[in-house]
Design an enzyme around this catalytic site. Sequence first.
Site, PDB file in Angstrom:
ATOM      1  N   ILE A 161       0.848  -1.198   0.000  1.00  0.00           N
ATOM      2  CA  ILE A 161       0.000   0.000   0.000  1.00  0.00           C
ATOM      3  C   ILE A 161       0.882   1.246   0.000  1.00  0.00           C
ATOM      4  O   ILE A 161       0.568   2.256  -0.638  1.00  0.00           O
ATOM      5  CB  ILE A 161      -0.927   0.012   1.241  1.00  0.00           C
ATOM      6  CG1 ILE A 161      -1.789  -1.258   1.320  1.00  0.00           C
ATOM      7  CG2 ILE A 161      -1.840   1.242   1.214  1.00  0.00           C
ATOM      8  CD1 ILE A 161      -2.521  -1.439   2.637  1.00  0.00           C
ATOM      9  N   SER A 170      -5.104  -1.203  12.233  1.00  0.00           N
ATOM     10  CA  SER A 170      -5.852  -2.334  11.695  1.00  0.00           C
ATOM     11  C   SER A 170      -7.041  -2.650  12.599  1.00  0.00           C
ATOM     12  O   SER A 170      -6.891  -2.754  13.823  1.00  0.00           O
ATOM     13  CB  SER A 170      -4.953  -3.564  11.590  1.00  0.00           C
ATOM     14  OG  SER A 170      -5.743  -4.703  11.316  1.00  0.00           O
ATOM     15  N   TYR A 215       0.524  -9.366  16.163  1.00  0.00           N
ATOM     16  CA  TYR A 215       0.066  -8.308  15.244  1.00  0.00           C
ATOM     17  C   TYR A 215      -1.070  -7.498  15.876  1.00  0.00           C
ATOM     18  O   TYR A 215      -1.046  -6.268  15.894  1.00  0.00           O
ATOM     19  CB  TYR A 215      -0.399  -8.937  13.928  1.00  0.00           C
ATOM     20  CG  TYR A 215      -0.824  -7.925  12.883  1.00  0.00           C
ATOM     21  CD1 TYR A 215       0.117  -7.150  12.204  1.00  0.00           C
ATOM     22  CD2 TYR A 215      -2.164  -7.726  12.578  1.00  0.00           C
ATOM     23  CE1 TYR A 215      -0.277  -6.210  11.247  1.00  0.00           C
ATOM     24  CE2 TYR A 215      -2.562  -6.792  11.623  1.00  0.00           C
ATOM     25  CZ  TYR A 215      -1.611  -6.042  10.962  1.00  0.00           C
ATOM     26  OH  TYR A 215      -2.004  -5.109  10.016  1.00  0.00           O
ATOM     27  N   LYS A 260      -1.129  -3.544  17.044  1.00  0.00           N
ATOM     28  CA  LYS A 260      -2.042  -2.539  16.478  1.00  0.00           C
ATOM     29  C   LYS A 260      -2.911  -1.902  17.565  1.00  0.00           C
ATOM     30  O   LYS A 260      -3.280  -0.728  17.450  1.00  0.00           O
ATOM     31  CB  LYS A 260      -2.906  -3.164  15.380  1.00  0.00           C
ATOM     32  CG  LYS A 260      -2.109  -3.511  14.117  1.00  0.00           C
ATOM     33  CD  LYS A 260      -1.445  -2.273  13.492  1.00  0.00           C
ATOM     34  CE  LYS A 260      -0.903  -2.526  12.099  1.00  0.00           C
ATOM     35  NZ  LYS A 260      -0.121  -1.406  11.560  1.00  0.00           N
TER      36      LYS A 260
HETATM   37  N1  LIG Z   1      -2.969  -5.305   3.883  1.00  0.00           N
HETATM   38  C1  LIG Z   1      -3.963  -5.160   4.762  1.00  0.00           C
HETATM   39  O1  LIG Z   1      -5.013  -5.828   4.690  1.00  0.00           O
HETATM   40  C2  LIG Z   1      -3.845  -4.162   5.879  1.00  0.00           C
HETATM   41  C3  LIG Z   1      -4.989  -3.910   6.653  1.00  0.00           C
HETATM   42  C4  LIG Z   1      -4.895  -3.002   7.711  1.00  0.00           C
HETATM   43  C5  LIG Z   1      -3.685  -2.376   7.969  1.00  0.00           C
HETATM   44  N2  LIG Z   1      -2.584  -2.664   7.190  1.00  0.00           N
HETATM   45  C6  LIG Z   1      -1.334  -1.980   7.521  1.00  0.00           C
HETATM   46  O2  LIG Z   1      -0.908  -1.248   6.387  1.00  0.00           O
HETATM   47  C7  LIG Z   1       0.518  -1.142   6.398  1.00  0.00           C
HETATM   48  C8  LIG Z   1       1.067  -1.573   5.050  1.00  0.00           C
HETATM   49  O3  LIG Z   1       0.598  -2.877   4.785  1.00  0.00           O
HETATM   50  P1  LIG Z   1       0.809  -3.583   3.376  1.00  0.00           P
HETATM   51  O4  LIG Z   1      -0.337  -4.482   3.166  1.00  0.00           O
HETATM   52  O5  LIG Z   1       1.165  -2.602   2.332  1.00  0.00           O
HETATM   53  O6  LIG Z   1       2.109  -4.482   3.721  1.00  0.00           O
HETATM   54  P2  LIG Z   1       3.341  -4.911   2.809  1.00  0.00           P
HETATM   55  O7  LIG Z   1       2.937  -4.974   1.374  1.00  0.00           O
HETATM   56  O8  LIG Z   1       3.896  -6.133   3.441  1.00  0.00           O
HETATM   57  O9  LIG Z   1       4.380  -3.679   2.976  1.00  0.00           O
HETATM   58  C9  LIG Z   1       4.958  -3.460   4.207  1.00  0.00           C
HETATM   59  C10 LIG Z   1       5.969  -2.335   4.089  1.00  0.00           C
HETATM   60  O10 LIG Z   1       6.557  -2.147   5.409  1.00  0.00           O
HETATM   61  C11 LIG Z   1       7.963  -2.342   5.304  1.00  0.00           C
HETATM   62  N3  LIG Z   1       8.528  -2.938   6.504  1.00  0.00           N
HETATM   63  C12 LIG Z   1       8.294  -4.173   7.011  1.00  0.00           C
HETATM   64  N4  LIG Z   1       9.056  -4.358   8.100  1.00  0.00           N
HETATM   65  C13 LIG Z   1       9.776  -3.234   8.288  1.00  0.00           C
HETATM   66  C14 LIG Z   1      10.777  -2.828   9.205  1.00  0.00           C
HETATM   67  N5  LIG Z   1      11.240  -3.656  10.167  1.00  0.00           N
HETATM   68  N6  LIG Z   1      11.309  -1.590   9.116  1.00  0.00           N
HETATM   69  C15 LIG Z   1      10.901  -0.749   8.127  1.00  0.00           C
HETATM   70  N7  LIG Z   1      10.004  -1.087   7.182  1.00  0.00           N
HETATM   71  C16 LIG Z   1       9.444  -2.323   7.267  1.00  0.00           C
HETATM   72  C17 LIG Z   1       8.160  -3.262   4.094  1.00  0.00           C
HETATM   73  O11 LIG Z   1       9.501  -3.156   3.636  1.00  0.00           O
HETATM   74  P3  LIG Z   1      10.263  -4.423   2.909  1.00  0.00           P
HETATM   75  O12 LIG Z   1       9.938  -4.321   1.451  1.00  0.00           O
HETATM   76  O13 LIG Z   1      11.690  -4.215   3.216  1.00  0.00           O
HETATM   77  O14 LIG Z   1       9.737  -5.677   3.527  1.00  0.00           O
HETATM   78  C18 LIG Z   1       7.127  -2.669   3.147  1.00  0.00           C
HETATM   79  O15 LIG Z   1       7.611  -1.485   2.574  1.00  0.00           O
HETATM   80  C19 LIG Z   1       0.999  -2.004   7.566  1.00  0.00           C
HETATM   81  O16 LIG Z   1       1.231  -1.188   8.698  1.00  0.00           O
HETATM   82  C20 LIG Z   1      -0.196  -2.923   7.832  1.00  0.00           C
HETATM   83  O17 LIG Z   1      -0.219  -3.369   9.164  1.00  0.00           O
HETATM   84  C21 LIG Z   1      -2.647  -3.525   6.142  1.00  0.00           C
END
Ligand SMILES: NC(=O)c1ccc[n+]([C@@H]2O[C@H](COP(=O)([O-])OP(=O)(O)OC[C@H]3O[C@@H](n4cnc5c(N)ncnc54)[C@H](OP(=O)(O)O)[C@@H]3O)[C@@H](O)[C@H]2O)c1
Length: 296
Positions: A19, A143, A174, A178
């Site tokens: 995202i 979340s 997780y 959150k």
């Molecule tokens: N997807 C959903 O359904 C959903 C729903 C509610 C909330 N969210 C929240 O939305 C946010 C983004 O989710 P997403 O679905 O886009 O996840 P994603 O595709 O897995 O992307 C996660 C991002 O966070 C980075 N990251 C992970 N661990 C890290 C660390 N230790 N230090 C710095 N950066 C780190 C990753 O970098 P790398 O490329 O290096 O791994 C990537 O850029 C998260 O906070 C998630 O909890 C997601």
Amino acid sequence: MTEPFRPKSILVTGGNRGIGRLLVLELLRRGHHVVFTARRPDAGETARAEYSRLVPGAQVEWWPLDLASLASVRGLAGTLLREGRRFEVVVHNAGTLAPPPERRITADGLEETLQIHTVGPYLLSTLLLPALARPSRLVFIGSALQEPGSRGVPVRFRFDDPFLDAEYHPDRAYKNAKLAQLWLAREWERRHGGDGVHADDVCPGFVPVTASATARGGMRLLLRWVLPLMPFATTPRAAAHLEADWAERDPALPGGAYFDGARVTEPSADARDPELARAFWALLERWAPTRGQPHG
Ligand SMILES: NC(=O)c1ccc[n+]([C@@H]2O[C@H](COP(=O)([O-])OP(=O)(O)OC[C@H]3O[C@@H](n4cnc5c(N)ncnc54)[C@H](OP(=O)(O)O)[C@@H]3O)[C@@H](O)[C@H]2O)c1
């Protein structure tokens, strides 16, 4: 008369994929200046080159950040302060949707998922205070899974066991993180909102496509190909638009808001409890001391 457009300077953590990638692109297309972070240099540089190609003239740069390392957080804050950067918005987007099956303790002695979602963002925001405009806004990407009754292993944050020594489960790690992130956002608003640095917690909805990237086994296939078709799922693009709207929110508006993926609402009783928020803040101060830290 409508206000003339004024670009904001926006910091987005984890802006190289998921995202976060679409959020950076959306903010750039809306004309804002974006500084994003990535863990790996190749990922940061590849993403920056792609964004510059897709949005000609975009003002975009990236810096390395690993939230699982407080040294990395201090390093980034120090660099941005030395470079004289100023931000009107910080989107705390980086996160790990699939915590490790076995509990992991970081080099800082903290449970990894809690550190990535709360301790790192707390430390970064606090160190960056001199670089935050007045008014400005922190947007924590939360979340709705932290709500009691969400599917799977229930949320249960125990102050006598915040690192889940006794009952580690990746889903609980997780959800607890959150929930604690909501305490952080609300306590931040109580402490800093009056000075014009506001904080909100925003769930973008359920985005299976991006969640699939780090999922394991059959769950990965389900998230990638089946769940996106469900009516309760949303797309990465819609999630990014929603987050960009929060980033553009009038910075003078008070914070402390919670968006559950569908509406601005009140979170659970635990998440609303100011005593729990204060107690968690005290832990953050102990885990990531900032007093006496040079700003820059
Ligand atoms: N997807 C959903 O359904 C959903 C729903 C509610 C909330 N969210 C929240 O939305 C946010 C983004 O989710 P997403 O679905 O886009 O996840 P994603 O595709 O897995 O992307 C996660 C991002 O966070 C980075 N990251 C992970 N661990 C890290 C660390 N230790 N230090 C710095 N950066 C780190 C990753 O970098 P790398 O490329 O290096 O791994 C990537 O850029 C998260 O906070 C998630 O909890 C997601």
